[in-house]
Design an enzyme around this catalytic site. Structure first.
Site, PDB file in Angstrom:
ATOM      1  N   HIS A   1       0.831  -1.217   0.000  1.00 19.21           N
ATOM      2  CA  HIS A   1       0.000   0.000   0.000  1.00 19.21           C
ATOM      3  C   HIS A   1       0.857   1.255   0.000  1.00 19.21           C
ATOM      4  O   HIS A   1       1.972   1.278   0.539  1.00 19.21           O
ATOM      5  CB  HIS A   1      -0.986   0.006   1.174  1.00 19.21           C
ATOM      6  CG  HIS A   1      -0.365   0.062   2.527  1.00 19.21           C
ATOM      7  ND1 HIS A   1      -0.100   1.244   3.197  1.00 19.21           N
ATOM      8  CD2 HIS A   1       0.044  -0.923   3.369  1.00 19.21           C
ATOM      9  CE1 HIS A   1       0.427   0.975   4.381  1.00 19.21           C
ATOM     10  NE2 HIS A   1       0.531  -0.333   4.512  1.00 19.21           N
TER      11      HIS A   1
ATOM     12  N   ASP B   1      -0.629   4.432   0.855  1.00 11.47           N
ATOM     13  CA  ASP B   1      -1.115   5.412   1.830  1.00 11.47           C
ATOM     14  C   ASP B   1      -0.344   5.260   3.134  1.00 11.47           C
ATOM     15  O   ASP B   1       0.195   4.183   3.440  1.00 11.47           O
ATOM     16  CB  ASP B   1      -2.623   5.258   2.058  1.00 11.47           C
ATOM     17  CG  ASP B   1      -3.002   3.877   2.587  1.00 11.47           C
ATOM     18  OD1 ASP B   1      -2.523   2.874   2.030  1.00 11.47           O
ATOM     19  OD2 ASP B   1      -3.790   3.798   3.553  1.00 11.47           O
TER      20      ASP B   1
ATOM     21  N   ASP C   1       6.560   1.169   5.989  1.00  9.49           N
ATOM     22  CA  ASP C   1       5.129   0.842   5.959  1.00  9.49           C
ATOM     23  C   ASP C   1       4.398   1.785   4.995  1.00  9.49           C
ATOM     24  O   ASP C   1       3.834   2.768   5.423  1.00  9.49           O
ATOM     25  CB  ASP C   1       4.559   0.966   7.376  1.00  9.49           C
ATOM     26  CG  ASP C   1       3.100   0.590   7.481  1.00  9.49           C
ATOM     27  OD1 ASP C   1       2.618  -0.186   6.640  1.00  9.49           O
ATOM     28  OD2 ASP C   1       2.437   1.083   8.407  1.00  9.49           O
TER      29      ASP C   1
ATOM     30  N   GLU D   1      -5.148   1.120   2.973  1.00 10.94           N
ATOM     31  CA  GLU D   1      -4.899   0.121   4.011  1.00 10.94           C
ATOM     32  C   GLU D   1      -4.957   0.727   5.409  1.00 10.94           C
ATOM     33  O   GLU D   1      -5.431   0.089   6.347  1.00 10.94           O
ATOM     34  CB  GLU D   1      -3.531  -0.515   3.770  1.00 10.94           C
ATOM     35  CG  GLU D   1      -3.275  -1.779   4.599  1.00 10.94           C
ATOM     36  CD  GLU D   1      -2.679  -1.501   5.969  1.00 10.94           C
ATOM     37  OE1 GLU D   1      -2.664  -2.408   6.812  1.00 10.94           O
ATOM     38  OE2 GLU D   1      -2.214  -0.361   6.202  1.00 10.94           O
ATOM     39  N   GLU D   2      -4.506   1.958   5.554  1.00 12.50           N
ATOM     40  CA  GLU D   2      -4.455   2.586   6.873  1.00 12.50           C
ATOM     41  C   GLU D   2      -5.807   3.114   7.335  1.00 12.50           C
ATOM     42  O   GLU D   2      -5.948   3.509   8.493  1.00 12.50           O
ATOM     43  CB  GLU D   2      -3.436   3.736   6.873  1.00 12.50           C
ATOM     44  CG  GLU D   2      -2.017   3.333   6.507  1.00 12.50           C
ATOM     45  CD  GLU D   2      -1.342   2.485   7.568  1.00 12.50           C
ATOM     46  OE1 GLU D   2      -2.004   2.098   8.545  1.00 12.50           O
ATOM     47  OE2 GLU D   2      -0.141   2.199   7.402  1.00 12.50           O
TER      48      GLU D   2
ATOM     49  N   ASP E   1       4.288  -6.388   4.127  1.00  9.37           N
ATOM     50  CA  ASP E   1       3.731  -5.368   5.027  1.00  9.37           C
ATOM     51  C   ASP E   1       3.656  -5.878   6.464  1.00  9.37           C
ATOM     52  O   ASP E   1       2.679  -5.631   7.160  1.00  9.37           O
ATOM     53  CB  ASP E   1       2.340  -4.959   4.526  1.00  9.37           C
ATOM     54  CG  ASP E   1       1.806  -3.706   5.212  1.00  9.37           C
ATOM     55  OD1 ASP E   1       2.621  -2.930   5.748  1.00  9.37           O
ATOM     56  OD2 ASP E   1       0.582  -3.515   5.230  1.00  9.37           O
TER      57      ASP E   1
ATOM     58  N   HIS F   1       4.335   3.485  12.020  1.00 11.06           N
ATOM     59  CA  HIS F   1       3.432   4.442  12.677  1.00 11.06           C
ATOM     60  C   HIS F   1       4.138   5.275  13.740  1.00 11.06           C
ATOM     61  O   HIS F   1       3.478   6.011  14.470  1.00 11.06           O
ATOM     62  CB  HIS F   1       2.213   3.750  13.298  1.00 11.06           C
ATOM     63  CG  HIS F   1       1.337   3.069  12.311  1.00 11.06           C
ATOM     64  ND1 HIS F   1       0.046   2.678  12.611  1.00 11.06           N
ATOM     65  CD2 HIS F   1       1.515   2.706  11.028  1.00 11.06           C
ATOM     66  CE1 HIS F   1      -0.497   2.099  11.558  1.00 11.06           C
ATOM     67  NE2 HIS F   1       0.391   2.106  10.579  1.00 11.06           N
TER      68      HIS F   1
END
Length: 463
Positions: A83, A85, A114, A148-149, A172, A436
Site C-alpha cells: 500500500h 497510503d 510501511d 490500508e491505513e 507489510d 506508525h
C-alpha cells in the site's frame, strides 16, 4: 544468483524510486472526482504506476481506488500486495518526515517501512525477472493499495472487478513468514440503566479509553457525594493497598476520580495496565447502593477483572497454532441512562466466530446486557505444509541463511484482505518496528535484501 546481481545493478534506481514516493504525503484526504481517497494518495498511486510503466510493465488504474503493474501471460497470476497510503507523521522526528533523507545508510521518512519501500522493492524484484527474461508459468501483479491505513475500502473495489491471485504475499509485516493471524472482533456490551441510583455516592458519568484495540491508559468518573473528604480518603486507601494509579479531586457537589494505566496494542493486552478495569475495581468498593450500574460493575469485576485471556468470562479458547484468545476492554461510556463497553477479542485460528460468540451469549444470559457486533475479521491460517508456505520458507532460508520459522500473531495484516496470500517481511528479525512511529526508516542494505528476497519469491511462485 543472476537475480541478485541484477538488483545490485539497479540499487541506485531503487533507492531513488523509494525517495520519490516517500516525498509524497499520501495521507487519506477529502474524496474528489476520480480520487476517492484524496489528491495526495492519488498522486502516490500515479507516481508508482508511472515508475512501473517506465520499467516496461503493463499498468492498470482502477478508477483511482487501486492500481497494478503486470508482467507475463496466462489466466492465473501471482499477487504481491502493498500500500501507498500512510498514517499522519506526528511529532518527534529527527529528520523531515517527507524529505526521504539518507543518514547512516538509512532512508528516513513516513512510509519507508510501511509500506512504500517494501512494495517498490517487490516491483524491482519483478523488474529483475523481466530484464533477465526468466520464463514464468503465471503472470505476476504488483498491486498498489491506497486505503490500508483507513479501512481497506480499495480491496473490496478490486475484488469486485478482478479475480484473486492463486498465491502471493504482502510485504507489510515482518519476517520470516506469518502463517496464522487470529480472528479479530470489535463489539460493544450495552446495558440500559433503568433502576435509579440510590445511596450516599452516585456515579454521574464514566469515560475511558480511545479505541477498542488499545489498552486504555486513562479512565475518569464523575461522582456525586455529600462527603467528598470521606470518599477521597477511601480512594487513597484503595490506591495504597492495590498499587493502582487512581486518585480523586474535589469538584462541585462531588469528586472526579481518575485512573491511569499503561497503554498497549489490543492484540497484546497483557503488556498494558487497564485503566478502565482499575476503575471498576475501585467503584465496587464505594457505597453505591443497589442499581443497574452497580450490577454492571460487579459483573465486570467478577467475569473480567484484570484478566486478558477471557478465562473468567468463559471464552478462554486456545490452540497450539496461535495460542490463547486475547480479551481487551478498550472503551467505556456511561451517561444518559446507558453504559457501553467496547471490547476487542482476538480468537485462535482453529476456531470460528460462533465458537466464541456462543460462549459470550451464554455468559450474558439474564444480565440485561446486549451485544452489538461492530467488526469481524476471520482468522487467516495456512497449514505448515501448504505449498505457498514451503516456497517462501525455501526462498527466505536461501537468501538470508536463517531458519524460516513460522509466526502466529494476534494482529491483522493486509493478507486478510486478499485471498491466497500471507504476510512476508519486510522487517528483519531483531530490527526495530517503527511503523506508525516517529523516525521511521529502512536500512538501504535491507531494502536491497528485500528486493532480492522478493525477486526469488516471485520467481519461485510463478515459474
Amino acid at each position: 544468483m543472476e537475480l541478485n546481481q541484477q538488483i545490485e545493478q539497479d540499487k541506485n534506481d531503487l533507492v531513488q524510486s523509494v525517495q520519490e514516493l516517500v516525498r509524497i504525503r499520501s495521507i487519506q484526504g477529502e474524496a474528489q472526482e476520480g480520487k476517492p481517497f484524496g489528491a495526495d494518495v492519488d498522486e502516490a498511486l500515479n507516481k508508482a504506476l508511472a515508475m512501473a510503466e517506465k520499467m516496461g510493465f503493463r499498468t492498470v488504474n482502477l478508477d483511482g481506488y487501486i492500481g497494478y503493474a503486470e508482467y507475463g501471460e496466462g489466466e492465473d497470476y501471482v499477487g504481491i500486495l502493498g500500500h501507498l497510503d500512510v498514517v499522519p507523521e506526528g511529532d518527534g522526528w529527527l529528520y523531515p518526515p517527507y524529505a526521504a533523507e539518507i543518514h547512516d545508510g538509512k532512508i528516513y521518512g513516513r512510509g519507508t517501512m510501511d509500506d512504500k519501500a517494501p512494495i517498490i522493492a517487490a516491483l524491482y524484484g519483478l523488474k529483475a525477472i523481466k530484464d533477465l527474461q526468466l520464463p514464468l508459468k503465471h503472470k505476476v501483479r504488483v498491486i498498489f493499495g491506497t486505503n490500508e491505513e483507513s479501512g481497506c475500502q480499495e480491496m473490496e473495489y478490486y475484488l469486485a472487478r478482478e479475480k484473486a491471485p492463486v498465491s502471493g504475499f504482502t510485504p507489510d509485516a515482518e519476517y520470516p513468514i506469518i502463517y496464522a493471524e487470529k480472528g479479530i472482533t470489535f463489539f460493544d456490551l450495552v446495558r440500559k440503566l433503568e433502576a435509579n441510583h440510590e445511596g450516599d455516592v452516585v456515579i454521574k458519568t464514566i469515560k475511558g479509553g480511545q479505541r477498542a484495540n488499545m489498552v486504555p491508559d486513562y479512565c475518569e468518573a464523575q461522582i456525586v457525594t455529600k462527603d467528598s473528604a470521606k470518599l477521597i480518603k477511601t480512594i487513597e486507601e484503595f490506591a495504597g493497598s492495590t498499587g493502582y494509579a487512581v486518585f480523586a479531586e474535589p469538584q462541585d457537589r462531588g469528586v472526579v476520580i481518575k485512573s491511569k494505566g499503561v497503554s498497549a496494542h489490543g492484540s497484546l493486552p497483557h503488556l498494558g495496565k487497564n485503566a478502565i478495569m482499575q476503575m471498576m475495581q475501585l467503584l465496587e468498593q464505594l457505597r453505591l447502593g443497589d442499581n443497574d450500574t452497580t450490577r454492571f460493575i460487579a459483573f465486570l469485576n467478577k467475569y473480567v477483572g484484570m484478566e486478558t485471556d477471557g478465562k473468567s468470562f468463559g471464552v478462554d479458547l486456545e490452540d497450539k497454532e496461535s495460542g490463547k484468545l486475547s480479551f481487551n476492554v478498550g472503551i467505556i461510556s456511561l451517561e444518559d441512562n446507558e453504559v457501553r463497553l467496547g471490547l476487542n477479542l482476538r480468537y485462535p485460528v482453529t476456531f470460528c466466530l460462533e465458537d466464541m460468540m456462543d460462549l459470550i451469549y451464554k455468559r450474558l444470559e439474564g444480565t440485561g446486557i446486549q451485544v452489538e457486533l461492530n467488526l469481524h475479521q476471520q482468522p487467516l491460517y495456512f497449514s505448515v505444509d501448504h505449498p505457498l508456505i514451503k516456497s517462501l520458507q525455501k526462498v527466505y532460508t536461501e537468501q538470508t541463511g536463517m531458519e524460516a520459522t513460522l509466526l502466529a500473531i494476534g494482529g491483522g495484516t493486509y493478507a486478510k484482505e486478499m485471498p491466497n496470500i500471507v504476510a512476508f517481511g519486510p522487517i528483519m528479525p531483531g530490527e526495530e518496528d517503527l511503523d506508525h512511529q516517529a523516525n521511521e526508516y529502512i536500512k538501504i542494505e535491507h531494502l536491497v535484501l528485500n528486493a532480492k528476497i522478493y525477486a526469488h519469491a516471485i520467481y519461485e511462485l510463478a515459474k
